[in-house]
Design an enzyme around this catalytic site. Structure first.
Site, short mmCIF file in Angstrom:
data_model
loop_
_atom_site.label_atom_id
_atom_site.label_comp_id
_atom_site.label_asym_id
_atom_site.label_seq_id
_atom_site.Cartn_x
_atom_site.Cartn_y
_atom_site.Cartn_z
CG ASP A 24 2.37 -3.23 1.78
OD1 ASP A 24 1.99 -3.47 2.59
OD2 ASP A 24 3.01 -4.36 0.90
CG HIS A 47 2.68 -5.83 5.06
ND1 HIS A 47 2.78 -5.92 3.73
CD2 HIS A 47 2.95 -7.26 5.35
CE1 HIS A 47 3.06 -6.84 2.89
NE2 HIS A 47 3.07 -8.01 4.15
CB SER A 67 5.20 -10.10 2.40
OG SER A 67 3.92 -10.03 2.37
#
Length: 671
Positions: A188, A221, A403
């Site tokens: 990520d 994220h 996600s």
């Protein structure tokens, strides 16, 4: 003698099945995941089609090439730092050439195995909202659980983390109290190394974008994803991770560029996956995606799966299932005037990857497909709206998107691997699929690629909602199958195992053993497990010169007992793939190519783009640079695909015409 030679393949196929549950890819997983590419009535061409225009997510000026000669890969300047010998190299463009033209030019080179652009992936989250510094009561429904394990993490206690309670994850936590040996790679944007709910679980990790630099998050994220998977549980602060206490291995493949936009190149994703596999993580979570198939990422995925690493990935958020005013409508969607179904993105779409969709909770606590969740190739689903997790700031945030569904499933996968180290990546995939809890199918239909479409249950949910209790308590069927030399039957043994791989000696139940003659017919045989096992013959009835047979053990509908289906033992003799009269190569004049197969009665199909095919009826005239693919089919059974690449160049002044091999500058065997 002919029969003995035929069954040599079958015996080897059986001997090569190393997983305790055998290979699952030919069985229930295909059907349940709604794999559109598995339709056997169509030719099995799986190569990506050529691009005519440059997509928005292609990086200008960058082309990756993999040569068939590995020595050439290794000697090229700017070699992609792959961990094994299957290397891609960055190759130059001709002055004034665009990326798509360069890719097509390299593909026409017979020495090239693959060529593709540098793609940009995107994070699979449409919305994130920072939470206040304190936690209030009443932001979710009370946590409902019969478990004695009651974490004191505030967001879990007040019911905000409803996705963990409705999936009975507390049972899984009780079954696996020691989790420090689990290692989950978060491929990520990196992770905030100082977050109080993550810091003590973090390993050093890897930065695929700037090697030697720490994988520090600059977008938030990756920090959100890491917390959902494995934030420290029962520490009195923040949230509970699905596999709280597991080791978090941050692998940074995305960053902010100079314009503060997310930059997630496909080469970094592939490199990050390979690094994680080589560093022996148990599970890789990938909450990223794109619509294109990347050969570079596909090979990295296969590399990790072959090393028994479980890969869990987000299905993507491009759908629009619900309209304004409907209970599950997501308010930020721009075009909400019609329903739209988007197909699962890559890498979640690859075979062997656990593909995760999202569900939302309605006011009456019922669960349904999230407005944005992509459909098609889905393994299981998890909470994907109102998901609380660790924020880049050091506090907490609420997000939505597949996600954040994916790392919940990654956490459960890690717990399964910890409980039984002998499970392969295929086994874990199969358990997650079969143990999922069924959900109601929403009565909606809409458009997919301009075609009106009514999705099936498995398109939305795969097996259903992930369930921590069922994943550990459902008996797992393990099967071995050894064919007789004459091909008439196979000797089959089926055992029912618990979550640690022990035989369930106190279990007696009916099960079904299914023999599937691909694209022709199925035979179901009901047998009885006694003290957890059954052995006996199963009829195969092989009489044709080609066959593709799978044997699989599963539960009997209505019997009262549910089982994790066994893997499928496959016995096959496929048609011979087509051979060309003139091999791939470079020629100085047009060529006439004839295709043939050594299998009597087999029909040959040809495609130039990997999507549109036609039945071969006569010689092909190759008058310009051409790549085509061919496969043979008999009795509904397909051969492997053959690839042929021809480059037609002008003959030098005074040179010969170059018909056949006389004009061949660099001929070679195709396919």
């Amino acid at each position: 003698m002919r029969m003995k030679k035929r069954w040599l393949h079958v015996t080897l196929a059986t001997a090569m099945m190393l997983s305790p549950f055998l290979a699952w890819s030919s069985g229930k997983v295909h059907a349940e995941e709604g794999n559109r590419n598995a339709w056997s009535s169509s030719p099995p061409f799986s190569m990506p089609s050529s691009l005519s225009t440059q997509p928005a997510n292609v990086v200008s000026g960058k082309v990756w090439v993999k040569y068939k000669d590995q020595a050439r890969n290794g000697s090229s300047v700017g070699m992609f730092a792959a961990v094994d010998s299957d290397s891609f190299v960055e190759m130059p463009l001709v002055a004034g050439e665009n990326v798509i033209s360069a890719v097509e030019r390299y593909k026409r080179d017979p020495a090239v195995a693959a060529a593709e652009p540098e793609y940009l992936l995107q994070y699979a989250d449409p919305a994130v909202m920072e939470m206040p510094g304190h936690v209030t009561n009443g932001s979710g429904s009370p946590t409902v659980t019969s478990s004695i394990y009651r974490p004191n993490d505030p967001y879990y206690v007040n019911g905000s983390q409803w996705g963990l309670s409705v999936t009975e994850m507390t049972y899984a936590w009780e079954r696996v109290p020691e989790r420090s040996s689990i290692r989950i790679a978060i491929v990520d944007s990196g992770v905030n190394p100082n977050h109080p709910d993550l810091a003590e679980s973090l390993e050093a990790g890897y930065n695929a974008l700037d090697e030697g630099q720490p994988p520090v998050d600059d977008s938030g994220h990756g920090t959100m994803v890491a917390g959902i998977a494995a934030a420290v549980t029962n520490n009195g602060i923040g949230i509970a991770g699905a596999a709280g206490g597991a080791r978090i291995v941050p692998v940074k493949v995305g960053k902010k560029d100079a314009s503060n936009k997310d930059y997630i190149p496909s080469s970094a994703v592939a490199q990050g996956i390979r690094w994680a596999a080589d560093n022996k993580v148990d599970v890789i979570n990938i909450s990223l995606g794109m619509p294109q198939n990347s050969q570079m990422i596909k090979e990295a995925v296969d590399y990790a799966l072959a090393r028994n690493v479980v890969i869990v990935a987000a299905a993507g958020n491009e759908s629009n299932h619900w309209l304004f005013g409907e209970p599950a409508d997501f308010p930020t969607r721009e075009d909400n005037s019609y329903r739209k179904f988007a197909w699962t993105v890559y890498p979640a779409r690859y075979e062997g990857v656990v593909s995760v969709g999202s569900v939302s909770r309605l006011a009456n606590n019922a669960l349904t497909i999230s407005d944005f969740s992509n459909i098609g190739k889905i393994t299981t689903v998890a909470q994907g709206t109102g998901v609380y997790s660790t924020a880049l700031s050091g506090g907490y945030a609420s997000g939505a998107g597949t996600s954040y569904s994916s790392p919940m499933v990654a956490g459960l996968a890690a717990l399964l691997k910890t409980q039984n180290k002998n499970l392969s990546s295929q086994d874990v995939h199969h358990i997650l699929l079969d143990s999922s809890q069924k959900l109601d199918v929403p009565p909606i239909a809409g458009y997919y690629l301009g075609t009106y479409y009514s999705p099936k249950y498995q398109d939305y949910y795969g097996g259903g909602l992930m369930n921590g209790k069922r994943a550990f308590t459902m008996p797992r069927l393990r099967m071995t199958a050894v064919p007789e030399p004459d091909g008439r039957q196979a000797n089959v043994t089926v055992k029912a195992l618990d979550d640690k791989g022990n035989l369930l000696r106190n279990l007696s139940s009916e099960i079904s053993v299914t023999v599937n003659h691909e694209d022709r017919y199925k035979q179901n045989k009901t047998v009885s497990l006694v003290n957890g096992e059954w052995s006996g013959p199963v009829e195969l009835s092989v009489t044709d010169d080609v066959y593709d047979i799978t044997i699989q053990a599963n539960d009997v509908p209505g019997s009262g007992n549910e089982f994790i289906e066994s893997g499928a033992a496959r016995f096959s003799k496929l048609p011979d793939r087509p051979k060309a009269s003139i091999g791939s190569g470079t020629y100085t004049a047009p060529q006439t190519v004839t295709l043939s197969t050594a299998t009597p009665g087999a029909r040959i199909y040809v495609t130039y783009d990997g999507e549109n095919s036609y039945e071969y009826e006569g010689p092909l005239t190759i008058g310009s640079n051409t790549t085509f693919y061919a496969a043979a089919m008999k009795n509904g059974i397909w051969s492997e695909t053959a690839e042929y690449v021809y480059t037609i160049q002008q003959a030098p002044a005074g040179g010969g015409g170059g018909g056949g091999s006389a004009g061949c500058c660099a001929g070679g065997g195709g396919g």
